[in-house]
Motif scaffolding. Sequence first.
Motif, PDB file in Angstrom:
ATOM      1  N   PHE A 196      19.954  58.925  -5.557  1.00  0.00           N
ATOM      2  CA  PHE A 196      18.552  59.323  -5.568  1.00  0.00           C
ATOM      3  C   PHE A 196      18.536  60.691  -4.848  1.00  0.00           C
ATOM      4  CE2 PHE A 196      14.212  59.225  -3.611  1.00  0.00           C
ATOM      5  CZ  PHE A 196      13.424  58.910  -4.858  1.00  0.00           C
ATOM      6  N   MET A 197      19.253  61.132  -3.890  1.00  0.00           N
ATOM      7  CA  MET A 197      19.302  62.371  -3.210  1.00  0.00           C
ATOM      8  C   MET A 197      19.654  63.420  -4.068  1.00  0.00           C
ATOM      9  SD  MET A 197      20.950  61.963   0.393  1.00  0.00           S
ATOM     10  CE  MET A 197      20.629  60.851   1.713  1.00  0.00           C
ATOM     11  N   ALA A 198      20.236  63.097  -5.173  1.00  0.00           N
ATOM     12  CA  ALA A 198      20.607  64.151  -6.211  1.00  0.00           C
ATOM     13  C   ALA A 198      19.644  64.639  -6.976  1.00  0.00           C
ATOM     14  CB  ALA A 198      21.883  63.743  -7.056  1.00  0.00           C
ATOM     15  N   LEU A 199      18.391  63.957  -7.218  1.00  0.00           N
ATOM     16  CA  LEU A 199      17.380  64.427  -7.723  1.00  0.00           C
ATOM     17  C   LEU A 199      16.645  65.565  -7.025  1.00  0.00           C
ATOM     18  CD1 LEU A 199      15.542  60.937  -8.427  1.00  0.00           C
ATOM     19  CD2 LEU A 199      17.188  62.026  -9.977  1.00  0.00           C
ATOM     20  N   PHE A 200      16.865  65.721  -5.743  1.00  0.00           N
ATOM     21  CA  PHE A 200      16.297  66.752  -5.117  1.00  0.00           C
ATOM     22  C   PHE A 200      17.364  67.920  -4.527  1.00  0.00           C
ATOM     23  CE2 PHE A 200      14.133  62.845  -4.714  1.00  0.00           C
ATOM     24  CZ  PHE A 200      12.510  63.072  -5.242  1.00  0.00           C
ATOM     25  N   VAL A 201      18.171  67.938  -5.158  1.00  0.00           N
ATOM     26  CA  VAL A 201      19.094  68.986  -4.862  1.00  0.00           C
ATOM     27  C   VAL A 201      19.248  69.841  -6.105  1.00  0.00           C
ATOM     28  CG1 VAL A 201      21.642  69.650  -4.159  1.00  0.00           C
ATOM     29  CG2 VAL A 201      20.600  67.479  -3.158  1.00  0.00           C
ATOM     30  N   PRO A 202      18.757  71.233  -5.909  1.00  0.00           N
ATOM     31  CA  PRO A 202      18.874  72.006  -7.166  1.00  0.00           C
ATOM     32  C   PRO A 202      20.340  72.191  -7.408  1.00  0.00           C
ATOM     33  CG  PRO A 202      17.642  73.014  -5.421  1.00  0.00           C
ATOM     34  CD  PRO A 202      18.389  71.813  -4.767  1.00  0.00           C
ATOM     35  N   PHE A 232       5.063  60.049 -10.762  1.00  0.00           N
ATOM     36  CA  PHE A 232       6.528  60.137 -10.885  1.00  0.00           C
ATOM     37  C   PHE A 232       7.114  61.277 -11.509  1.00  0.00           C
ATOM     38  CE2 PHE A 232       6.012  55.632 -10.263  1.00  0.00           C
ATOM     39  CZ  PHE A 232       6.544  55.239  -9.233  1.00  0.00           C
ATOM     40  N   SER A 233       7.915  61.903 -10.934  1.00  0.00           N
ATOM     41  CA  SER A 233       8.593  63.005 -11.961  1.00  0.00           C
ATOM     42  C   SER A 233       9.427  62.558 -13.013  1.00  0.00           C
ATOM     43  CB  SER A 233       9.487  63.983 -11.025  1.00  0.00           C
ATOM     44  OG  SER A 233      10.523  63.410 -10.619  1.00  0.00           O
ATOM     45  N   ALA A 234       9.814  63.571 -13.748  1.00  0.00           N
ATOM     46  CA  ALA A 234      10.557  62.772 -14.924  1.00  0.00           C
ATOM     47  C   ALA A 234      12.192  62.346 -14.416  1.00  0.00           C
ATOM     48  CB  ALA A 234      10.955  64.009 -16.087  1.00  0.00           C
ATOM     49  N   LEU A 235      12.609  62.869 -13.460  1.00  0.00           N
ATOM     50  CA  LEU A 235      13.802  62.704 -12.698  1.00  0.00           C
ATOM     51  C   LEU A 235      13.750  61.225 -12.017  1.00  0.00           C
ATOM     52  CD1 LEU A 235      15.251  66.032 -11.703  1.00  0.00           C
ATOM     53  CD2 LEU A 235      15.768  64.730 -13.752  1.00  0.00           C
ATOM     54  N   GLU A 236      12.439  61.386 -11.259  1.00  0.00           N
ATOM     55  CA  GLU A 236      12.359  59.963 -10.557  1.00  0.00           C
ATOM     56  C   GLU A 236      12.020  58.816 -11.506  1.00  0.00           C
ATOM     57  OE1 GLU A 236      10.214  60.969  -6.468  1.00  0.00           O
ATOM     58  OE2 GLU A 236       8.899  61.002  -8.382  1.00  0.00           O
ATOM     59  N   ALA A 237      11.326  58.971 -12.636  1.00  0.00           N
ATOM     60  CA  ALA A 237      11.311  57.964 -13.625  1.00  0.00           C
ATOM     61  C   ALA A 237      12.479  57.426 -14.283  1.00  0.00           C
ATOM     62  CB  ALA A 237      10.225  58.321 -14.631  1.00  0.00           C
ATOM     63  N   ARG A 238      13.388  58.418 -14.524  1.00  0.00           N
ATOM     64  CA  ARG A 238      14.619  58.088 -15.291  1.00  0.00           C
ATOM     65  C   ARG A 238      15.592  57.240 -14.225  1.00  0.00           C
ATOM     66  NH1 ARG A 238      17.782  59.905 -19.573  1.00  0.00           N
ATOM     67  NH2 ARG A 238      15.947  59.809 -20.267  1.00  0.00           N
ATOM     68  N   TRP A 239      15.308  57.618 -12.864  1.00  0.00           N
ATOM     69  CA  TRP A 239      16.291  57.110 -11.643  1.00  0.00           C
ATOM     70  C   TRP A 239      15.480  55.455 -11.754  1.00  0.00           C
ATOM     71  CZ3 TRP A 239      15.534  54.017  -7.381  1.00  0.00           C
ATOM     72  CH2 TRP A 239      16.836  53.849  -6.734  1.00  0.00           C
ATOM     73  N   LEU A 249      16.605  49.926 -12.631  1.00  0.00           N
ATOM     74  CA  LEU A 249      16.017  48.653 -13.197  1.00  0.00           C
ATOM     75  C   LEU A 249      17.018  48.136 -14.375  1.00  0.00           C
ATOM     76  CD1 LEU A 249      13.886  46.535 -14.346  1.00  0.00           C
ATOM     77  CD2 LEU A 249      13.209  48.288 -15.817  1.00  0.00           C
ATOM     78  N   ALA A 250      17.825  48.845 -15.075  1.00  0.00           N
ATOM     79  CA  ALA A 250      18.927  48.327 -16.184  1.00  0.00           C
ATOM     80  C   ALA A 250      20.053  47.741 -15.127  1.00  0.00           C
ATOM     81  CB  ALA A 250      19.470  49.523 -16.713  1.00  0.00           C
ATOM     82  N   GLU A 251      20.121  48.714 -14.081  1.00  0.00           N
ATOM     83  CA  GLU A 251      21.281  47.756 -13.102  1.00  0.00           C
ATOM     84  C   GLU A 251      20.915  46.789 -12.631  1.00  0.00           C
ATOM     85  OE1 GLU A 251      23.910  50.123  -9.583  1.00  0.00           O
ATOM     86  OE2 GLU A 251      21.878  50.379  -9.306  1.00  0.00           O
ATOM     87  N   LEU A 252      19.712  46.498 -11.942  1.00  0.00           N
ATOM     88  CA  LEU A 252      19.121  45.195 -11.638  1.00  0.00           C
ATOM     89  C   LEU A 252      19.294  44.117 -12.467  1.00  0.00           C
ATOM     90  CD1 LEU A 252      16.153  46.637  -9.261  1.00  0.00           C
ATOM     91  CD2 LEU A 252      18.372  45.593  -8.356  1.00  0.00           C
ATOM     92  N   LEU A 253      19.169  44.284 -13.794  1.00  0.00           N
ATOM     93  CA  LEU A 253      18.774  43.365 -14.843  1.00  0.00           C
ATOM     94  C   LEU A 253      20.288  43.331 -15.518  1.00  0.00           C
ATOM     95  CD1 LEU A 253      15.704  44.302 -16.553  1.00  0.00           C
ATOM     96  CD2 LEU A 253      16.127  42.012 -15.119  1.00  0.00           C
ATOM     97  N   ASN A 254      21.428  43.966 -15.148  1.00  0.00           N
ATOM     98  CA  ASN A 254      22.617  44.135 -15.780  1.00  0.00           C
ATOM     99  C   ASN A 254      22.535  44.369 -17.116  1.00  0.00           C
ATOM    100  OD1 ASN A 254      24.307  43.546 -13.297  1.00  0.00           O
ATOM    101  ND2 ASN A 254      23.586  41.467 -13.566  1.00  0.00           N
ATOM    102  N   TRP A 255      21.749  45.219 -17.515  1.00  0.00           N
ATOM    103  CA  TRP A 255      21.533  45.869 -18.782  1.00  0.00           C
ATOM    104  C   TRP A 255      22.266  46.838 -19.106  1.00  0.00           C
ATOM    105  CZ3 TRP A 255      15.557  45.507 -20.200  1.00  0.00           C
ATOM    106  CH2 TRP A 255      15.156  44.081 -20.193  1.00  0.00           C
ATOM    107  N   PRO A 256      22.919  47.188 -20.276  1.00  0.00           N
ATOM    108  CA  PRO A 256      23.587  48.500 -20.374  1.00  0.00           C
ATOM    109  C   PRO A 256      22.417  49.779 -20.567  1.00  0.00           C
ATOM    110  CG  PRO A 256      23.386  47.342 -22.467  1.00  0.00           C
ATOM    111  CD  PRO A 256      22.812  46.543 -21.485  1.00  0.00           C
ATOM    112  N   MET A 257      22.984  50.964 -20.051  1.00  0.00           N
ATOM    113  CA  MET A 257      22.154  51.930 -19.958  1.00  0.00           C
ATOM    114  C   MET A 257      22.717  53.196 -20.859  1.00  0.00           C
ATOM    115  SD  MET A 257      22.027  53.000 -16.094  1.00  0.00           S
ATOM    116  CE  MET A 257      22.652  51.844 -14.902  1.00  0.00           C
TER     117      MET A 257
END
Length: 113
Positions: free
Chosen positions: A13-19, A79-86, A91-99
Amino acid sequence: MTDEFQIHIPPSFMALFVPPGKIKPTMGQRDMAQRYELCEDLANLLTEKAANMQFTLGITEDLVLQQCEQGLLADPSVFSALEARWVVCRLAELLNWPMDQLLQVPPTSDPVV
């Protein structure tokens, strides 16, 4: 110890805000913690909705994740596009779904906040 320092913000998540090419986030710790809590809470809230979408609509997990991301991007002021993707990856991780397919398509580019 203050509340803001009790929250563990994952590096993903931090990486979303590091140029690119920088090491320091463009957002302060308190603001980043608030954004993280919002995104993490939303990913957790979406788990039941996403599972129900897949079951009732009979669509693939990838399609559910794509639809969730599109919904998050409907109002770019939230939400920014990067936040939405995160959020969708979490969500995929919580559901154990492939991403895998989700990660192959880059999120719409948006400037680092």
